[in-house]
Write an enzyme that holds these catalytic residues in place. Structure first.
Site, PDB file in Angstrom:
ATOM      1  N   GLY A  12       0.860  -1.183   0.000  1.00  0.00           N
ATOM      2  CA  GLY A  12       0.000   0.000   0.000  1.00  0.00           C
ATOM      3  C   GLY A  12       0.892   1.226   0.000  1.00  0.00           C
ATOM      4  O   GLY A  12       1.572   1.487   0.986  1.00  0.00           O
ATOM      5  N   MET A  13       0.897   1.964  -1.104  1.00  0.00           N
ATOM      6  CA  MET A  13       1.822   3.106  -1.231  1.00  0.00           C
ATOM      7  C   MET A  13       1.059   4.422  -1.104  1.00  0.00           C
ATOM      8  O   MET A  13       0.256   4.775  -1.961  1.00  0.00           O
ATOM      9  CB  MET A  13       2.573   3.033  -2.558  1.00  0.00           C
ATOM     10  N   GLY A  15       2.567   7.346  -0.880  1.00  0.00           N
ATOM     11  CA  GLY A  15       3.383   8.460  -1.369  1.00  0.00           C
ATOM     12  C   GLY A  15       4.267   9.045  -0.288  1.00  0.00           C
ATOM     13  O   GLY A  15       4.963  10.033  -0.498  1.00  0.00           O
ATOM     14  N   ASP A  18       7.492   6.158   4.520  1.00  0.00           N
ATOM     15  CA  ASP A  18       7.414   4.839   5.142  1.00  0.00           C
ATOM     16  C   ASP A  18       7.011   3.759   4.141  1.00  0.00           C
ATOM     17  O   ASP A  18       7.662   2.720   4.036  1.00  0.00           O
ATOM     18  CB  ASP A  18       6.433   4.868   6.317  1.00  0.00           C
ATOM     19  N   LEU A  38      -4.455   3.620  -2.888  1.00  0.00           N
ATOM     20  CA  LEU A  38      -5.918   3.683  -2.813  1.00  0.00           C
ATOM     21  C   LEU A  38      -6.333   5.140  -2.864  1.00  0.00           C
ATOM     22  O   LEU A  38      -5.820   5.958  -2.090  1.00  0.00           O
ATOM     23  CB  LEU A  38      -6.419   3.079  -1.500  1.00  0.00           C
ATOM     24  N   CYS A 105     -10.419   2.359   9.265  1.00  0.00           N
ATOM     25  CA  CYS A 105      -9.867   2.230   7.911  1.00  0.00           C
ATOM     26  C   CYS A 105      -9.026   0.955   7.814  1.00  0.00           C
ATOM     27  O   CYS A 105      -9.152   0.182   6.855  1.00  0.00           O
ATOM     28  CB  CYS A 105      -9.033   3.462   7.574  1.00  0.00           C
ATOM     29  N   GLY A 129       3.610   0.503   5.406  1.00  0.00           N
ATOM     30  CA  GLY A 129       4.710   1.177   6.095  1.00  0.00           C
ATOM     31  C   GLY A 129       4.399   1.437   7.562  1.00  0.00           C
ATOM     32  O   GLY A 129       4.992   2.341   8.158  1.00  0.00           O
ATOM     33  N   CYS A 204      -6.237  11.762   7.792  1.00  0.00           N
ATOM     34  CA  CYS A 204      -5.772  11.997   6.421  1.00  0.00           C
ATOM     35  C   CYS A 204      -6.793  12.711   5.549  1.00  0.00           C
ATOM     36  O   CYS A 204      -6.429  13.408   4.613  1.00  0.00           O
ATOM     37  CB  CYS A 204      -5.329  10.685   5.778  1.00  0.00           C
TER      38      CYS A 204
HETATM   39  N1  LIG Z   1      -3.940   5.927   0.153  1.00  0.00           N
HETATM   40  C1  LIG Z   1      -3.234   4.830   0.482  1.00  0.00           C
HETATM   41  N2  LIG Z   1      -3.086   3.838  -0.414  1.00  0.00           N
HETATM   42  C2  LIG Z   1      -2.392   2.715  -0.117  1.00  0.00           C
HETATM   43  N3  LIG Z   1      -1.816   2.506   1.079  1.00  0.00           N
HETATM   44  C3  LIG Z   1      -1.932   3.457   2.021  1.00  0.00           C
HETATM   45  C4  LIG Z   1      -2.645   4.670   1.777  1.00  0.00           C
HETATM   46  N4  LIG Z   1      -2.586   5.420   2.890  1.00  0.00           N
HETATM   47  C5  LIG Z   1      -1.866   4.728   3.790  1.00  0.00           C
HETATM   48  N5  LIG Z   1      -1.470   3.538   3.276  1.00  0.00           N
HETATM   49  C6  LIG Z   1      -0.642   2.509   3.939  1.00  0.00           C
HETATM   50  O1  LIG Z   1      -0.824   2.555   5.344  1.00  0.00           O
HETATM   51  C7  LIG Z   1       0.409   2.862   6.002  1.00  0.00           C
HETATM   52  C8  LIG Z   1       0.181   3.720   7.223  1.00  0.00           C
HETATM   53  O2  LIG Z   1      -0.484   4.890   6.854  1.00  0.00           O
HETATM   54  P1  LIG Z   1      -0.296   6.257   7.635  1.00  0.00           P
HETATM   55  O3  LIG Z   1      -1.368   7.158   7.160  1.00  0.00           O
HETATM   56  O4  LIG Z   1      -0.164   5.969   9.071  1.00  0.00           O
HETATM   57  O5  LIG Z   1       1.031   6.809   6.977  1.00  0.00           O
HETATM   58  P2  LIG Z   1       2.513   6.996   7.448  1.00  0.00           P
HETATM   59  O6  LIG Z   1       2.850   6.168   8.658  1.00  0.00           O
HETATM   60  O7  LIG Z   1       2.786   8.424   7.493  1.00  0.00           O
HETATM   61  O8  LIG Z   1       3.240   6.300   6.215  1.00  0.00           O
HETATM   62  P3  LIG Z   1       3.779   6.961   4.880  1.00  0.00           P
HETATM   63  O9  LIG Z   1       5.073   7.650   5.263  1.00  0.00           O
HETATM   64  O10 LIG Z   1       3.980   5.788   3.989  1.00  0.00           O
HETATM   65  O11 LIG Z   1       2.709   7.923   4.395  1.00  0.00           O
HETATM   66  C9  LIG Z   1       1.261   3.545   4.934  1.00  0.00           C
HETATM   67  O12 LIG Z   1       2.632   3.405   5.209  1.00  0.00           O
HETATM   68  C10 LIG Z   1       0.827   2.808   3.687  1.00  0.00           C
HETATM   69  O13 LIG Z   1       1.515   1.582   3.540  1.00  0.00           O
END
Ligand SMILES: Nc1ncnc2c1ncn2[C@@H]1O[C@H](COP(=O)(O)OP(=O)(O)OP(=O)(O)O)[C@@H](O)[C@H]1O
Length: 370
Positions: A12-13, A15, A18, A38, A105, A129, A204
């Site tokens: 799950g990327m 952007g 992480d 997503l 979520c 991540g 988010c």
């Molecule tokens: N829109 C998305 N589409 C796909 N995967 C997502 C999306 N949003 C979050 N994820 C997955 O869920 C994880 C945790 O999301 P979170 O919102 O806590 O971001 P984060 O810890 O700041 O990570 P990142 O640095 O990757 O944004 C992300 O690292 C990613 O793998």
């Protein structure tokens, strides 16, 4: 690690740094990696609030995937996100609770529909991540959710709802890394833009964490001024609508009372906000429902744990006591447990999760009813 048979993993990327590094590490380990972003922004909402699924975030994810040499797809998850996360979020606030949108979520969107889609694509695993760790007992096959090396970034609180089957198909490649190290590693790999991105905002889908304006826009008719009252029901002043307040809040009440007053809770039917003095914000016990157990199959009798009543709260010594025939209690979603803390906890907030730990392991968790 060399994989004799290349295992397929969907990452799950978002952007961010992480998930970009999660994808990079898995690629380096020899997995066949597919990046998926997503798109979850609410239909009709702003196109780009800089959140995890904004246009720039999708572009960043696509660029990272290109640099890593992995395929990248964008899936439209707006409806499922809208119906399951945003509706839940709005309704919870309107019914006097403080929701936990990330937990919802994770449960319904990421490890619900997203994991199903990943499996349908032939993937063995879904990776994210998140800072968390999955362990599996080779004998019993039971999966455990454990705190990561970077305890400051620990996101296990948001993941207590995952089932055994979901954990079995989950990889958290950042489990053994510290966040600072992840940023450095991203820069070393030439992922400069994402290496410098700030950490994601609290919710988010809400710009500047202004959830009040967000809910007001969606349901203006449901936000009505009413009375501040004390525990006895005496009127203390007027409030601007329940959603403006959370349990434990002191500032921003908009009325002076001659002494510091705090939000203790809500009488939703009467549209009242209940106020009291500081010591009244502390409580020894809570009731929790909608339970999920990870390290154990369930609780039969009292169980000593450490518990957390919100994401950034410290762990506190507690005892879980299962309540008999509790499914019919108001607010129950399945069985209910009483959690008794050794020391009183400040601002136990209905709607938030309580998550139970033993050592590094997540025992399970549930939703606070009261
Ligand atoms: N829109 C998305 N589409 C796909 N995967 C997502 C999306 N949003 C979050 N994820 C997955 O869920 C994880 C945790 O999301 P979170 O919102 O806590 O971001 P984060 O810890 O700041 O990570 P990142 O640095 O990757 O944004 C992300 O690292 C990613 O793998």
């Amino acid at each position: 690690m060399t994989l004799t048979e290349k295992k397929k993993v969907v990452v799950g990327m978002s952007g961010g740094v992480d998930s970009s590094m999660a994808a990079a590490l898995l690629k380096e380990e020899g997995y066949e990696v597919i990046g998926i972003t997503l798109q979850t922004m609410p239909s009709g909402g702003p196109d780009d609030v800089g959140g995890c699924c904004s246009i720039t975030a999708i572009d960043d994810a696509r660029r990272v995937a290109h640099q890593l040499g992995i395929p990248h797809y964008v899936l439209n998850f707006r409806t499922i996100f809208d119906e399951n996360v945003i509706d839940y979020f709005t309704n919870a606030y309107l019914s006097g609770e403080t929701p936990n949108p990330c937990t919802m979520c994770n449960r319904v969107v990421r490890w619900g529909e997203f994991l199903r889609k990943a499996r349908a694509l032939g993937a063995d695993y879904l990776a994210t991540g998140h800072y968390a760790k999955v362990l599996q007992d080779p004998q019993s096959g039971r999966c455990f959710l454990s705190r990561p090396t970077d305890t400051w970034k620990d996101q296990t609180y948001m993941l207590y709802n995952l089932t055994q089957d979901q954990l079995k198909h989950t990889l958290f490649p950042l489990a053994d890394y510290k966040k600072e190290h992840i940023r450095e590693m991203a820069a070393e790999r030439g992922l400069l833009r994402v290496s410098r991105k700030p950490d994601s905002q609290e919710i988010c889908f809400i710009p500047d964490d202004d959830y009040v304006s967000f809910i007001r826009e969606r349901s203006p008719e449901k936000i009505k001024p009413g009375n501040f009252v004390d525990r006895q029901g005496n009127i203390l002043g007027r409030h601007q609508g329940l959603i403006n307040y959370t349990v434990g809040q002191r500032k921003g009440l908009g009325v002076t009372f001659g002494k510091p007053m705090f939000v203790l809770g809500f009488n939703v039917e009467g549209n009242e906000v209940i106020l009291g003095e500081d010591q009244e914000v502390y409580a020894h016990t809570l009731l929790a429902t909608d339970l999920n157990w990870i390290a154990i199959p369930g609780v039969e009798g009292p169980l000593t744990v450490q518990a957390k009543i919100r994401y950034k709260a410290p762990l506190a010594e507690a005892k879980i006591i299962p309540l008999k025939d509790s499914e019919t209690l108001p607010g129950a979603i399945g069985p209910v447990v009483r959690v008794e803390f050794t020391t009183p906890q400040r601002a136990i907030t209905p709607g938030q999760a309580v998550v139970f730990y033993q050592g590094e392991l997540v025992v399970g968790g549930g939703k606070i009813i009261t």
